[in-house]
Structure formats: C-alpha cells, structure tokens
Scaffold this motif. Structure first.
Motif, PDB file in Angstrom:
ATOM      1  N   ALA A 173       0.835  -1.207   0.000  1.00 27.44           N
ATOM      2  CA  ALA A 173       0.000   0.000   0.000  1.00 27.44           C
ATOM      3  C   ALA A 173       0.868   1.254   0.000  1.00 27.44           C
ATOM      4  O   ALA A 173       0.571   2.233  -0.705  1.00 27.44           O
ATOM      5  N   ARG A 174       1.949   1.234   0.763  1.00 26.28           N
ATOM      6  CA  ARG A 174       2.841   2.392   0.809  1.00 26.28           C
ATOM      7  C   ARG A 174       3.601   2.562  -0.505  1.00 26.28           C
ATOM      8  O   ARG A 174       3.807   3.693  -0.972  1.00 26.28           O
ATOM      9  N   LEU A 175       4.018   1.460  -1.116  1.00 27.68           N
ATOM     10  CA  LEU A 175       4.702   1.544  -2.405  1.00 27.68           C
ATOM     11  C   LEU A 175       3.772   2.124  -3.471  1.00 27.68           C
ATOM     12  O   LEU A 175       4.179   2.982  -4.264  1.00 27.68           O
ATOM     13  N   LEU A 176       2.538   1.681  -3.465  1.00 29.05           N
ATOM     14  CA  LEU A 176       1.573   2.176  -4.444  1.00 29.05           C
ATOM     15  C   LEU A 176       1.294   3.661  -4.235  1.00 29.05           C
ATOM     16  O   LEU A 176       1.240   4.444  -5.192  1.00 29.05           O
ATOM     17  N   THR A 177       1.145   4.058  -2.979  1.00 25.69           N
ATOM     18  CA  THR A 177       0.916   5.474  -2.674  1.00 25.69           C
ATOM     19  C   THR A 177       2.092   6.328  -3.116  1.00 25.69           C
ATOM     20  O   THR A 177       1.918   7.407  -3.701  1.00 25.69           O
TER      21      THR A 177
END
Length: 205
Positions: free
Chosen positions: A165-169
C-alpha cells in the motif's frame, strides 16, 4: 404569502452557496500555485472580485478557507471513479483516476503543494493531510486484503499488505509530481504498467 417568503429566502441562499463555491474554486488555484503561506486572502479576493470581508464572512479565516478547499478536493477525489469498485478492480481503476488530473491540474497542484507544506506539525492542514494519508493507506490495504481473501491473489501477511500500500501510494504521488514538472508524462500508461506489474507479483507470491 408563505410561498413568496420561501422564494425570497431560497433566492439569496442559493446565491450565497454559488458564491461560496466560486470562492473555493479560486482559492484552490491560488493555494495550488502559491501554497498556503504564499496564497494570500488579498490575492484570492482580488481574483474573485470581492473584498477581504466577504471571504471572512463565508469562511471565518484563512484557515477556514483552506479547510473548505481541502474538503472540496477530497469530495472530488472520492467521487472520481472509486466509489463502486472493490478488490483488484479498485487498483485497475487507478490509471483512469490519475489521468483525470490532466483535466484539472489545479487540484493536483493543490494537493502536492499543501501535502509538502503540511509535513510541518504546526501547519493548519497537518491533521487533514495526515488523516487523508492514513485513510488512503487503509483503503488500499482493505482492497488488497479482500483480493487475497477471495483468492484473486496469493495470501499476503499484514506487513506485506502495508508495504504494498505504501509503495503504491508513493508511486501515485511521484507520477503526479513528474507530470506537473513534465506534462508529456503519460500518467495513464505509467500507472497502468505499475499496477499490472504489482498485480502479477501479488498473484505469484
């Protein structure tokens, strides 16, 4: 007689609502270009063709105006194609959602500028931006977790889901900034490529 009174009441009210909406749109452009500190009420008032007192009447303060602007930005973002999808479909919709910024550069400028400024805990938008990121990460994690539960992808641990989720954000924020700096950046194709690669990796884990 009652109908006449109601008409008189609703007319000025609708006018006030429209004026408020117009002021928010102008403030979006000013804050997006100059940030909160650099975007003065005087500039906003001049562009809107009103006086300083009118802004205070509608929003109470500069901070109140910023809050209204951020709430409008949030509303538009949520309504921009992500309210009726779940699981992997949510991620596959992201290229179109991001590409929509091409028709509304000011909103992306606003978010990018204010988000950077609001890393300072004393900034009036700090709580809003912090909550917005927390909520966004939770939403991404929920859809990824759902995809894992129904077997669309391999099982992922909570820690793995948080990282993804953090990588995508980070990717979405970064591509948005690259497009602001270089409008030839193909937002749709770039985000679609990342999303499909991510989904392939999730399926193979």
């Amino acid at each position: 007689m009652p109908e006449s009174t109601q008409t008189k009441t609703r007319g000025p009210y609708r006018t006030g609502v429209r004026r408020r909406e117009q002021l928010i749109v102008i403030a979006m452009d000013v804050f997006g270009e100059h940030g909160f500190a650099g975007g003065s009420l005087r500039t906003i008032a001049e562009q809107a063709g009103v006086n300083h007192a009118t802004l205070i009447q509608h929003f109470g303060s500069k901070e109140g105006l910023l809050t209204a602007v951020l709430e409008e930005w949030d509303r538009r973002t949520v309504e921009n194609g992500l309210t009726d999808v779940s699981g992997l479909d949510y991620f596959r919709r992201l290229p179109e959602v991001m590409a929509a910024h091409e028709n509304n550069r000011g909103l992306l400028e606003l978010f990018t500028t204010i988000a950077a400024e609001a890393s300072n805990p004393t900034h009036p938008a700090h709580a809003f931006i912090t909550q917005r990121y927390t909520s966004n990460l939770a939403t991404l994690a929920a859809h990824l977790g759902e995809a894992a539960r129904i077997g669309d992808i391999a099982s992922l641990s909570p820690a793995q889901i948080e990282i993804e989720a953090r990588l995508l954000t980070g990717m979405l924020d970064g591509i948005g900034l690259q497009w602001l700096l270089d409008p030839t950046t193909d937002i749709r194709a770039t985000v679609a490529t990342y999303v499909e690669r991510a989904i392939a990796s999730w399926e193979g884990q």
